[in-house]
Design an enzyme around this catalytic site. Structure first.
Site, PDB file in Angstrom:
ATOM      1  N   HIS A 120      45.388  44.117 105.396  1.00 43.00           N
ATOM      2  CA  HIS A 120      44.798  42.828 105.223  1.00 43.00           C
ATOM      3  C   HIS A 120      43.765  42.893 106.340  1.00 43.00           C
ATOM      4  CE1 HIS A 120      44.166  38.646 105.230  1.00 43.00           C
ATOM      5  NE2 HIS A 120      44.624  38.395 106.539  1.00 43.00           N
ATOM      6  N   HIS A 154      40.035  40.320 107.524  1.00 38.57           N
ATOM      7  CA  HIS A 154      39.243  39.066 107.556  1.00 38.57           C
ATOM      8  C   HIS A 154      37.639  39.890 107.318  1.00 38.57           C
ATOM      9  CE1 HIS A 154      42.652  36.431 109.386  1.00 38.57           C
ATOM     10  NE2 HIS A 154      42.679  36.968 108.245  1.00 38.57           N
ATOM     11  N   ASP A 210      34.693  52.422  89.686  1.00 37.15           N
ATOM     12  CA  ASP A 210      35.381  53.554  90.094  1.00 37.15           C
ATOM     13  C   ASP A 210      36.822  53.171  90.816  1.00 37.15           C
ATOM     14  OD1 ASP A 210      33.300  55.368  89.338  1.00 37.15           O
ATOM     15  OD2 ASP A 210      32.691  55.529  91.351  1.00 37.15           O
ATOM     16  N   HIS A 247      40.925  32.542 102.545  1.00 38.48           N
ATOM     17  CA  HIS A 247      41.729  33.494 103.587  1.00 38.48           C
ATOM     18  C   HIS A 247      41.170  34.632 103.685  1.00 38.48           C
ATOM     19  CE1 HIS A 247      45.964  35.038 105.008  1.00 38.48           C
ATOM     20  NE2 HIS A 247      45.091  35.430 105.813  1.00 38.48           N
ATOM     21  N   TYR A 283      37.774  63.054  89.928  1.00 37.94           N
ATOM     22  CA  TYR A 283      36.809  63.069  90.894  1.00 37.94           C
ATOM     23  C   TYR A 283      37.524  63.681  92.266  1.00 37.94           C
ATOM     24  CZ  TYR A 283      34.184  61.640  95.062  1.00 37.94           C
ATOM     25  OH  TYR A 283      33.631  61.264  96.468  1.00 37.94           O
TER      26      TYR A 283
END
Length: 217
Positions: A96, A98, A121, A161, A215
């Site tokens: 997580h 910001h 991709d 958020h 790839y």
């Protein structure tokens, strides 16, 4: 070295990638990793500065967010990470941040359209928006799971958020967070110039299949 000791080091090292790519400020953001074969995870402690995030500072919790091992309180996002691990067994890493551009899209409540080959991709289509949810209980985790369960995207923009990313391991989830911010910025620039052109779905499918299966080494 035990599996948990190894994961503590890995998770501590991966937090440096968040600062390296300028995805976090102060003590915001977190990386976690599932402990293989156990109902446990390793996650960043709450409110500890990044320059103090040693392997020993990482905490171990169960998959309901209860502290099992460590000297600090777990991240305030622990409940969300734990919910993802309980309901998405294929996920072994959660991140997580910001990061500014991705969070700007979350503030607008708008998915990032699939207008770049890099988006096709890594994300397999548009990067979706999840519902608004308050921090502290399972609500954010529920929103992540509901949004990503039927999506190829490893990233979700939680409304008002910020982004959460998932992966087969914690490094993959960090990679998704880095790539998310890059494409969020580029598509923002594209919007300043006009209307970006979406990639046709059959090309998206082809690009995604190549990148995921061919790839790299």
């Amino acid at each position: 070295m035990s599996v948990i000791q190894d994961l503590r080091r890995t998770v501590a090292d991966l937090h440096r990638e968040l600062t390296r790519y300028e995805l976090v400020i102060w003590t915001a953001g977190n990386v976690s990793a599932r402990v293989p074969g156990q109902d446990l995870m390793v996650i960043k402690p709450s409110g500890v500065s990044y320059d103090q995030l040693t392997p020993e500072a990482m905490v171990v919790t169960d998959l309901h967010g209860n502290l099992v091992e460590g000297d600090y309180s777990p991240s305030s996002d622990t409940a969300a990470h734990a919910y993802v691990y309980r309901h998405m067994p294929e996920v072994n890493g959660v991140v997580h941040t910001h990061s500014p551009y991705a969070t700007a899209w979350a503030a607008r409540g708008e998915p990032i359209p699939c207008v770049l080959t890099m988006i096709a991709d890594e994300f397999g289509g548009e990067i979706p928006v999840g519902p608004f949810a308050l921090i502290g209980d399972d609500s954010i985790g529920q929103g992540i799971v509901e949004t990503l369960r039927d999506s190829r995207s490893p990233a979700v923009l939680m409304r008002n958020h910020g982004p959460f990313t998932i992966g087969k391991d914690a490094r993959a989830a960090v990679k998704a967070a880095v790539m998310l911010e890059d494409v969020a910025r580029t598509v923002h620039f594209a919007h300043q110039l006009g209307t970006p052109k979406p990639i046709e779905q059959h090309h998206v499918d082809s690009l995604y299949a190549r990148y995921q299966n061919v790839y790299g080494q």
